[in-house]
Design a protein around this motif. Structure first.
Motif, PDB file in Angstrom:
ATOM      1  N   TRP A 170       0.821  -1.212   0.000  1.00 35.33           N
ATOM      2  CA  TRP A 170       0.000   0.000   0.000  1.00 35.33           C
ATOM      3  C   TRP A 170       0.857   1.264   0.000  1.00 35.33           C
ATOM      4  N   THR A 171       2.060   1.178   0.519  1.00 41.85           N
ATOM      5  CA  THR A 171       2.972   2.324   0.458  1.00 41.85           C
ATOM      6  C   THR A 171       3.309   2.654  -0.984  1.00 41.85           C
ATOM      7  N   ILE A 172       3.591   1.625  -1.770  1.00 38.31           N
ATOM      8  CA  ILE A 172       3.890   1.841  -3.194  1.00 38.31           C
ATOM      9  C   ILE A 172       2.700   2.502  -3.882  1.00 38.31           C
ATOM     10  N   VAL A 173       1.500   2.018  -3.597  1.00 35.00           N
ATOM     11  CA  VAL A 173       0.282   2.586  -4.192  1.00 35.00           C
ATOM     12  C   VAL A 173       0.115   4.049  -3.794  1.00 35.00           C
ATOM     13  N   ARG A 174       0.272   4.339  -2.494  1.00 38.03           N
ATOM     14  CA  ARG A 174       0.093   5.718  -1.999  1.00 38.03           C
ATOM     15  C   ARG A 174       1.144   6.657  -2.583  1.00 38.03           C
ATOM     16  N   VAL A 175       2.393   6.183  -2.686  1.00 42.97           N
ATOM     17  CA  VAL A 175       3.460   7.024  -3.239  1.00 42.97           C
ATOM     18  C   VAL A 175       3.179   7.342  -4.703  1.00 42.97           C
ATOM     19  N   LEU A 176       2.764   6.342  -5.465  1.00 38.92           N
ATOM     20  CA  LEU A 176       2.462   6.574  -6.881  1.00 38.92           C
ATOM     21  C   LEU A 176       1.313   7.556  -7.056  1.00 38.92           C
ATOM     22  N   ARG A 177       0.372   7.524  -6.121  1.00 40.04           N
ATOM     23  CA  ARG A 177      -0.763   8.458  -6.166  1.00 40.04           C
ATOM     24  C   ARG A 177      -0.450   9.784  -5.486  1.00 40.04           C
ATOM     25  N   ARG A 178       0.727   9.857  -4.839  1.00 41.43           N
ATOM     26  CA  ARG A 178       1.154  11.046  -4.088  1.00 41.43           C
ATOM     27  C   ARG A 178       0.081  11.459  -3.084  1.00 41.43           C
ATOM     28  N   HIS A 179      -0.340  10.489  -2.314  1.00 46.19           N
ATOM     29  CA  HIS A 179      -1.436  10.670  -1.374  1.00 46.19           C
ATOM     30  C   HIS A 179      -0.930  11.055   0.015  1.00 46.19           C
ATOM     31  N   GLY A 180      -1.511  12.132   0.599  1.00 49.03           N
ATOM     32  CA  GLY A 180      -1.259  12.490   1.992  1.00 49.03           C
ATOM     33  C   GLY A 180       0.107  13.069   2.280  1.00 49.03           C
ATOM     34  N   ILE A 181       0.701  13.785   1.310  1.00 46.70           N
ATOM     35  CA  ILE A 181       2.067  14.289   1.465  1.00 46.70           C
ATOM     36  C   ILE A 181       2.171  15.335   2.572  1.00 46.70           C
ATOM     37  N   SER A 182       1.231  16.296   2.580  1.00 50.47           N
ATOM     38  CA  SER A 182       1.320  17.393   3.539  1.00 50.47           C
ATOM     39  C   SER A 182      -0.033  17.708   4.147  1.00 50.47           C
ATOM     40  N   ALA A 183       0.012  18.159   5.408  1.00 50.27           N
ATOM     41  CA  ALA A 183      -1.192  18.688   6.035  1.00 50.27           C
ATOM     42  C   ALA A 183      -1.474  20.059   5.440  1.00 50.27           C
ATOM     43  N   ALA A 184      -2.721  20.490   5.492  1.00 50.48           N
ATOM     44  CA  ALA A 184      -3.111  21.777   4.915  1.00 50.48           C
ATOM     45  C   ALA A 184      -2.299  22.911   5.534  1.00 50.48           C
ATOM     46  N   GLY A 185      -1.648  23.709   4.662  1.00 53.17           N
ATOM     47  CA  GLY A 185      -0.883  24.856   5.130  1.00 53.17           C
ATOM     48  C   GLY A 185       0.460  24.538   5.740  1.00 53.17           C
ATOM     49  N   GLU A 186       0.919  23.277   5.637  1.00 50.21           N
ATOM     50  CA  GLU A 186       2.187  22.866   6.231  1.00 50.21           C
ATOM     51  C   GLU A 186       3.094  22.262   5.172  1.00 50.21           C
ATOM     52  N   ALA A 187       4.430  22.364   5.418  1.00 51.27           N
ATOM     53  CA  ALA A 187       5.385  21.701   4.527  1.00 51.27           C
ATOM     54  C   ALA A 187       5.265  20.196   4.673  1.00 51.27           C
ATOM     55  N   THR A 188       4.990  19.734   5.887  1.00 50.98           N
ATOM     56  CA  THR A 188       4.740  18.313   6.130  1.00 50.98           C
ATOM     57  C   THR A 188       3.541  18.171   7.062  1.00 50.98           C
ATOM     58  N   MET A 189       3.768  18.422   8.380  1.00 49.28           N
ATOM     59  CA  MET A 189       2.696  18.293   9.364  1.00 49.28           C
ATOM     60  C   MET A 189       2.927  19.295  10.481  1.00 49.28           C
ATOM     61  N   SER A 190       1.855  19.712  11.134  1.00 47.54           N
ATOM     62  CA  SER A 190       1.990  20.661  12.232  1.00 47.54           C
ATOM     63  C   SER A 190       2.756  20.028  13.392  1.00 47.54           C
TER      64      SER A 190
END
Length: 197
Positions: A170-190
């Motif tokens: 599922w990591t491969i799938v998520r990476v290919l879809r570029r899913h969940g990279i950053s939280a809204a307004g953040e470079a990564t996560m608050s």
């Protein structure tokens, strides 16, 4: 068994990841200069501190007062692409080989968070941290800290070799879809500010 699985898989796929590593080292050097790698001490198994190795994704612009700007301002376009593809994590395979990390487990967070965990959240350190984990395939940086820790602890309680294989897929799938990279307004996560009892 998990440690044997990690070593065998990393070594078996070395002909695939090693050339990528060399090419990315050259690209980081050309686009961002030195140092090529970003290193930081993070808590791992049982809270023992180790040196995490990733590709550098930010430059070092400073304010008029000489202070480093925020992550969002320092993240370069190339660095953003590295994070979107998760290729910035590739050097962590070295951490897997040395035994500080596993392929799958809770992501290693900052040392400053250690005293902020409640007893349940602290269970994430009952296993080696991972390059990817249950939280990463279930929202990554777009979920709340509470959700993330709940997923980490669920993994600790339910971990099996088959679950690790499932998470890697599922990591491969998520990476290919570029899913969940950053939280809204953040470079990564608050920033995490504390757990709840």
């Amino acid at each position: 068994m998990k440690r044997v699985f990690d070593l065998l898989l990393v070594l078996l796929i070395a002909p695939i990841w090693a050339p990528f590593l060399i090419v990315l080292m050259l690209l980081v050097r050309v686009t961002l200069g030195s140092p090529i790698f970003f290193t930081q001490f993070r808590p791992g198994l049982h809270g023992k501190v180790f040196k995490l190795v990733k590709f550098r994704t930010m430059n070092d612009p400073r304010s008029a007062e000489g202070d480093l700007l925020g992550d969002a301002e320092r993240l370069t376009n190339f660095g953003r692409w590295l994070r979107a593809t998760s290729l910035d994590e590739l050097p962590e395979l070295w951490n897997v080989l040395t035994g500080d990390m596993s392929l799958v487990g809770p992501r290693p967070l900052l040392r400053e968070y250690l005293p902020l965990y409640n007893a349940e959240q602290a269970r994430r350190h009952d296993v080696r941290p991972g390059i990817t984990g249950w939280a990463q395939v279930n929202g990554r940086n777009t979920i709340s800290w509470e959700e993330r820790f709940a997923l980490d602890v669920w993994y600790v309680r339910n971990r099996t070799l088959w679950l690790d294989v499932t998470i890697l897929w599922w990591t491969i799938v998520r990476v290919l879809r570029r899913h969940g990279i950053s939280a809204a307004g953040e470079a990564t996560m608050s920033k995490f500010t504390g757990g709840h009892e």
